[in-house]
Design a protein around this motif. Sequence first.
Motif, PDB file in Angstrom:
ATOM      1  N   GLU A 101       0.833  -1.206   0.000  1.00  0.00           N
ATOM      2  CA  GLU A 101       0.000   0.000   0.000  1.00  0.00           C
ATOM      3  C   GLU A 101       0.866   1.254   0.000  1.00  0.00           C
ATOM      4  OE1 GLU A 101      -3.169   2.641   0.033  1.00  0.00           O
ATOM      5  OE2 GLU A 101      -2.937   0.575  -0.662  1.00  0.00           O
ATOM      6  N   LYS A 102       1.910   1.252   0.790  1.00  0.00           N
ATOM      7  CA  LYS A 102       2.826   2.385   0.799  1.00  0.00           C
ATOM      8  C   LYS A 102       3.497   2.540  -0.560  1.00  0.00           C
ATOM      9  CE  LYS A 102       6.439   4.424   3.698  1.00  0.00           C
ATOM     10  NZ  LYS A 102       7.317   4.197   4.889  1.00  0.00           N
ATOM     11  N   CYS A 103       3.824   1.421  -1.173  1.00  0.00           N
ATOM     12  CA  CYS A 103       4.416   1.443  -2.517  1.00  0.00           C
ATOM     13  C   CYS A 103       3.419   2.002  -3.524  1.00  0.00           C
ATOM     14  CB  CYS A 103       4.844   0.035  -2.900  1.00  0.00           C
ATOM     15  SG  CYS A 103       5.628  -0.114  -4.528  1.00  0.00           S
ATOM     16  N   ARG A 104       2.149   1.612  -3.388  1.00  0.00           N
ATOM     17  CA  ARG A 104       1.108   2.117  -4.298  1.00  0.00           C
ATOM     18  C   ARG A 104       0.988   3.632  -4.207  1.00  0.00           C
ATOM     19  NH1 ARG A 104      -4.332   3.557  -4.548  1.00  0.00           N
ATOM     20  NH2 ARG A 104      -4.416   3.660  -2.263  1.00  0.00           N
ATOM     21  N   LEU A 105       1.014   4.147  -2.990  1.00  0.00           N
ATOM     22  CA  LEU A 105       0.910   5.596  -2.805  1.00  0.00           C
ATOM     23  C   LEU A 105       2.118   6.314  -3.408  1.00  0.00           C
ATOM     24  CD1 LEU A 105      -0.490   5.675   0.836  1.00  0.00           C
ATOM     25  CD2 LEU A 105      -1.747   6.018  -1.305  1.00  0.00           C
ATOM     26  N   LYS A 106       3.291   5.710  -3.293  1.00  0.00           N
ATOM     27  CA  LYS A 106       4.484   6.294  -3.902  1.00  0.00           C
ATOM     28  C   LYS A 106       4.360   6.305  -5.427  1.00  0.00           C
ATOM     29  CE  LYS A 106       8.722   7.855  -4.099  1.00  0.00           C
ATOM     30  NZ  LYS A 106       9.075   9.216  -3.619  1.00  0.00           N
ATOM     31  N   ALA A 107       3.842   5.223  -5.990  1.00  0.00           N
ATOM     32  CA  ALA A 107       3.669   5.146  -7.443  1.00  0.00           C
ATOM     33  C   ALA A 107       2.686   6.201  -7.939  1.00  0.00           C
ATOM     34  CB  ALA A 107       3.195   3.750  -7.842  1.00  0.00           C
ATOM     35  N   ILE A 108       1.627   6.422  -7.183  1.00  0.00           N
ATOM     36  CA  ILE A 108       0.657   7.462  -7.547  1.00  0.00           C
ATOM     37  C   ILE A 108       1.311   8.835  -7.478  1.00  0.00           C
ATOM     38  CG2 ILE A 108      -1.452   8.622  -6.774  1.00  0.00           C
ATOM     39  CD1 ILE A 108      -2.504   5.851  -5.954  1.00  0.00           C
ATOM     40  N   ASP A 109       2.116   9.044  -6.450  1.00  0.00           N
ATOM     41  CA  ASP A 109       2.834  10.306  -6.312  1.00  0.00           C
ATOM     42  C   ASP A 109       3.768  10.555  -7.500  1.00  0.00           C
ATOM     43  OD1 ASP A 109       3.639  12.656  -4.706  1.00  0.00           O
ATOM     44  OD2 ASP A 109       5.555  11.621  -4.567  1.00  0.00           O
TER      45      ASP A 109
END
Length: 328
Positions: A279-287
């Motif tokens: 989930e943290k990785c997903r948020l970074k990818a969106i960023d």
Amino acid sequence: MKVIVLTPVRNEDWILDQFLQICSLFADHIIIADQNSTDRSIEIASKFEKVVLIKNDNLNFNEAERQKILIAKARELYGLGNLLLALDADEIISADSINAAGWEIMKQAPLGTVFFFDKPTPLFQFSKALRYKDGFPLGFKDDDSEHQPTLIHSTRIPIPQHASKIVIHDILFLHLCFARPNIQFSKNRYYCILENINKSSGLRLRRLIYSYYSLKNYLNGEYEAINPLWFEAYDKLHINLKKFNEESYYYMDFEVLKLFQKWGTKRFFNEPIWKFDWEKCRLKAIDLKIEGIPTEQIKKPTLLRIYLVDITFAISNIITSLVRKIRK
């Protein structure tokens, strides 16, 4: 006979400059097949006189295709009879191998010969290395034999049925995958998911191969002290092979997220990938505005399920090991 290095590249700017500096010491030509790099890989490769830079436009992971592209380009440009060396960008020839006697052995070998090399993998702040003394098939005296690769974990060069096979003991290629451990762990997760999707290995084997997410997991391997001569000449030339900036995420993590978007996550609940914060990785990818990333929070297995699956396969491995010992 020309020495031709064949290397696929995707976002390897962390080590590509060093790799090409060193390959230029022993290779006549270096063919780089870049697969949609978004970092400085193309810029770096373009600086080297011996490099031929070609494009691999495939958006998907496919070892077979990239190997065939590289071999075909070597034959197109330089004909047959050459020594093809298939190396990844993090596989660096040891400094004491540049002038080894093994080069003459390869020069004198007949066409169609396959050459095997040890790839020591430095661990533990470069104090010890895993050893593979039986060698990996990385070299081929090209006789135009057809290459028959596989999608993943493919042999990189042709190995025809008639081939002579020679282990070159005095030429080593240092596998620097743990110079940045996060990259290797990212690769473990990515390959695990790819093998699930392509059904190229069973779950038990995947859990054996891809459950390693700490250097301590490699303690049971056959390792020995680093030979200072592997690095000494490069240190004197100020070619850094030991200290690299680490990243929290690698492009392969974002590729896994794209596969989650396509396949969902439930299919992968039993895989050994859930000690990573997706989930943290997903948020970074969106960023980072990476396309194809899930828009909803990542659904993951419960901690109880992760624990039970881990225990089940640990017990299974112990039983299998005991049975094998009894049968011996």
